[in-house]
Design an enzyme around this catalytic site. Structure first.
Site, PDB file in Angstrom:
ATOM      1  N   SER A   1      78.287  40.812   7.377  1.00  0.00           N
ATOM      2  CA  SER A   1      79.932  41.007   7.359  1.00  0.00           C
ATOM      3  C   SER A   1      80.161  40.435   5.340  1.00  0.00           C
ATOM      4  O   SER A   1      80.003  38.784   6.077  1.00  0.00           O
ATOM      5  CB  SER A   1      80.646  40.545   8.550  1.00  0.00           C
ATOM      6  OG  SER A   1      81.973  40.043   7.830  1.00  0.00           O
TER       7      SER A   1
ATOM      8  N   HIS B   1      78.616  44.708   4.713  1.00  0.00           N
ATOM      9  CA  HIS B   1      79.830  45.607   6.027  1.00  0.00           C
ATOM     10  C   HIS B   1      80.523  45.121   5.671  1.00  0.00           C
ATOM     11  O   HIS B   1      80.948  43.715   5.356  1.00  0.00           O
ATOM     12  CB  HIS B   1      79.220  44.691   7.737  1.00  0.00           C
ATOM     13  CG  HIS B   1      80.132  45.312   8.558  1.00  0.00           C
ATOM     14  ND1 HIS B   1      80.797  46.761   9.131  1.00  0.00           N
ATOM     15  CD2 HIS B   1      81.417  44.373   8.811  1.00  0.00           C
ATOM     16  CE1 HIS B   1      81.193  46.396  10.052  1.00  0.00           C
ATOM     17  NE2 HIS B   1      81.733  45.316  10.224  1.00  0.00           N
TER      18      HIS B   1
ATOM     19  N   ASP C   1      85.245  44.277   6.039  1.00  0.00           N
ATOM     20  CA  ASP C   1      85.721  44.642   6.501  1.00  0.00           C
ATOM     21  C   ASP C   1      87.414  44.685   5.920  1.00  0.00           C
ATOM     22  O   ASP C   1      87.602  43.400   5.984  1.00  0.00           O
ATOM     23  CB  ASP C   1      86.169  42.846   7.873  1.00  0.00           C
ATOM     24  CG  ASP C   1      84.501  43.238   8.835  1.00  0.00           C
ATOM     25  OD1 ASP C   1      84.268  43.976   9.724  1.00  0.00           O
ATOM     26  OD2 ASP C   1      83.670  42.476   8.872  1.00  0.00           O
TER      27      ASP C   1
ATOM     28  N   MET D   1      91.702  44.725   6.386  1.00  0.00           N
ATOM     29  CA  MET D   1      92.140  44.741   7.182  1.00  0.00           C
ATOM     30  C   MET D   1      93.532  44.338   6.619  1.00  0.00           C
ATOM     31  O   MET D   1      94.011  44.405   5.178  1.00  0.00           O
ATOM     32  CB  MET D   1      91.694  43.642   7.840  1.00  0.00           C
ATOM     33  CG  MET D   1      90.789  43.403   8.645  1.00  0.00           C
ATOM     34  SD  MET D   1      90.386  41.984   9.485  1.00  0.00           S
ATOM     35  CE  MET D   1      88.386  41.356   9.684  1.00  0.00           C
TER      36      MET D   1
ATOM     37  N   HIS E   1      84.515  49.027   7.225  1.00  0.00           N
ATOM     38  CA  HIS E   1      85.441  49.650   7.691  1.00  0.00           C
ATOM     39  C   HIS E   1      86.859  48.788   8.086  1.00  0.00           C
ATOM     40  O   HIS E   1      87.217  47.900   7.531  1.00  0.00           O
ATOM     41  CB  HIS E   1      84.128  47.714   9.301  1.00  0.00           C
ATOM     42  CG  HIS E   1      85.430  48.076  10.823  1.00  0.00           C
ATOM     43  ND1 HIS E   1      84.873  46.899  11.259  1.00  0.00           N
ATOM     44  CD2 HIS E   1      85.531  48.445  11.484  1.00  0.00           C
ATOM     45  CE1 HIS E   1      85.595  47.047  12.480  1.00  0.00           C
ATOM     46  NE2 HIS E   1      86.142  47.811  12.061  1.00  0.00           N
TER      47      HIS E   1
ATOM     48  N   MET F   1      89.733  48.537   9.145  1.00  0.00           N
ATOM     49  CA  MET F   1      90.913  48.520  10.066  1.00  0.00           C
ATOM     50  C   MET F   1      92.483  48.209   9.878  1.00  0.00           C
ATOM     51  O   MET F   1      92.897  47.223   9.158  1.00  0.00           O
ATOM     52  CB  MET F   1      90.490  46.990  10.882  1.00  0.00           C
ATOM     53  CG  MET F   1      89.405  47.012  11.764  1.00  0.00           C
ATOM     54  SD  MET F   1      88.349  45.171  11.621  1.00  0.00           S
ATOM     55  CE  MET F   1      87.277  45.194   9.787  1.00  0.00           C
TER      56      MET F   1
ATOM     57  N   MET G   1      83.367  47.916  19.051  1.00  0.00           N
ATOM     58  CA  MET G   1      83.710  46.958  18.658  1.00  0.00           C
ATOM     59  C   MET G   1      83.259  46.188  19.720  1.00  0.00           C
ATOM     60  O   MET G   1      83.960  45.744  20.962  1.00  0.00           O
ATOM     61  CB  MET G   1      85.355  46.525  18.657  1.00  0.00           C
ATOM     62  CG  MET G   1      85.047  47.211  17.639  1.00  0.00           C
ATOM     63  SD  MET G   1      84.741  46.013  15.393  1.00  0.00           S
ATOM     64  CE  MET G   1      85.316  44.808  15.397  1.00  0.00           C
TER      65      MET G   1
ATOM     66  N   ASP H   1      80.042  45.338  17.015  1.00  0.00           N
ATOM     67  CA  ASP H   1      80.028  44.766  15.566  1.00  0.00           C
ATOM     68  C   ASP H   1      80.967  43.637  16.554  1.00  0.00           C
ATOM     69  O   ASP H   1      82.106  43.740  17.055  1.00  0.00           O
ATOM     70  CB  ASP H   1      81.126  45.509  14.484  1.00  0.00           C
ATOM     71  CG  ASP H   1      81.454  44.430  13.401  1.00  0.00           C
ATOM     72  OD1 ASP H   1      81.048  43.253  13.343  1.00  0.00           O
ATOM     73  OD2 ASP H   1      82.775  45.050  13.135  1.00  0.00           O
TER      74      ASP H   1
HETATM   75  C1  DX5 Z   1      86.139  41.525  13.255  1.00  0.00           C
HETATM   76  C2  DX5 Z   1      84.732  42.486  11.809  1.00  0.00           C
HETATM   77  C3  DX5 Z   1      83.840  41.969  12.421  1.00  0.00           C
HETATM   78  C4  DX5 Z   1      83.326  40.380  12.332  1.00  0.00           C
HETATM   79  C5  DX5 Z   1      82.115  40.031  12.512  1.00  0.00           C
HETATM   80  O1  DX5 Z   1      87.798  42.168  13.087  1.00  0.00           O
HETATM   81  O2  DX5 Z   1      85.194  43.671  12.881  1.00  0.00           O
HETATM   82  O3  DX5 Z   1      83.170  42.862  11.694  1.00  0.00           O
HETATM   83  O4  DX5 Z   1      83.438  39.720  10.777  1.00  0.00           O
HETATM   84  O5  DX5 Z   1      82.401  38.591  12.431  1.00  0.00           O
HETATM   85  P1  DX5 Z   1      81.743  37.763  14.080  1.00  0.00           P
HETATM   86  O6  DX5 Z   1      79.617  38.150  13.337  1.00  0.00           O
HETATM   87  O7  DX5 Z   1      81.591  36.432  13.452  1.00  0.00           O
HETATM   88  O8  DX5 Z   1      81.813  37.826  15.169  1.00  0.00           O
HETATM   89 ZN    ZN Z   2      83.433  44.706  10.908  1.00  0.00          ZN
END
Ligand code: DX5
Ligand code: ZN
Length: 213
Positions: free
Chosen positions: A6, A31, A33, A35, A64, A66, A135, A173
């Site tokens: 990620s 990956h 993320d 948000m 991903h 969110m 998750m 994840d």
């Molecule tokens: C959390 C993200 C993950 C996160 C994982 O909302 O979707 O992808 O970055 O980070 P670690 O591996 O540190 O939990």
């Molecule tokens: Zn993620």
């Protein structure tokens, strides 16, 4: 085991360097993320960054989302070069249409479940998805602890995927590290996302350790 590091844990002032490091270390995917500050209490980046990164690496982008109002943004994330686009079950009232939209744009379609969402919510989409994302922390932040009840969910989804004999990647994840990763693997995960554990380094060693599971 497929490993999708990620980018959330990278040095954002040196993204290009960090992506190159992950690629050289043999990561299977990247990956991303995304948000929006509404679906999750954090903000990251959007499709402009994804599309600029696309020119810097040949890694498959595992995006991903969110975010709310996913339908409005899927065309841009597909256009930006996302190999996979994963949306949250909890953020989308019209999941069937969304998954069809993602596939019609040439990306692979994933659905993510928050820790408190039961696996039965997947019953109607097993035939539509290319990836299911469990998750194992509440989405929003890197560096949280793996929620142990995720293991039963992984095992239950594994059994359903195997029953249906369709190629679906089961990804996990959140809170993946040297302790939780073997448990997720044993429960039936095909792919692990990892942010803080991999970026704590040494990157190549950590990726290889996870891949060997
Ligand atoms: C959390 C993200 C993950 C996160 C994982 O909302 O979707 O992808 O970055 O980070 P670690 O591996 O540190 O939990
Ligand atoms: Zn993620």
């Amino acid at each position: 085991m497929l490993v999708s590091p990620s980018l959330l844990s990278c040095d954002f002032t040196n993204i290009e360097r960090d992506v190159a490091r992950l690629e050289a270390a043999g990561a299977d995917m990247l990956h991303l993320d995304v948000m929006d500050g509404h679906f999750v209490p954090n903000l990251t980046f959007g499709f402009a960054l994804v599309s600029q990164l696309r020119k810097k690496t040949s890694l498959v982008f595992d995006t991903h989302l969110m975010i709310e109002n996913v339908e409005c943004f899927i065309p841009q994330f597909a256009e930006a070069g996302s190999g996979y686009i994963t949306v949250h079950f909890e953020a989308d009232r019209h999941l069937y249409r969304t998954l069809e939209l993602i596939k019609s744009l040439g990306s692979k379609a994933g659905v993510a479940l928050n820790p408190a969402t039961p696996v039965s919510m997947l019953d109607e989409v097993y035939g539509l998805v290319d990836m299911i994302l469990v998750m194992s922390v509440e989405p929003g932040f890197a560096g949280q602890s793996f929620i142990p009840s995720s293991l039963a969910k992984i095992a239950a989804i594994r059994a359903e995927i195997d029953k249906r004999k369709r190629p679906v990647i089961l990804q996990v994840d959140g809170g993946i590290n040297g302790k939780s990763a073997p448990l997720a693997a044993k429960a039936g995960a095909d792919a692990l996302v990892s942010g803080s554990y991999i970026f704590d380094g040494p990157i190549e060693e950590k990726i290889k350790l996870l891949q060997a599971l």
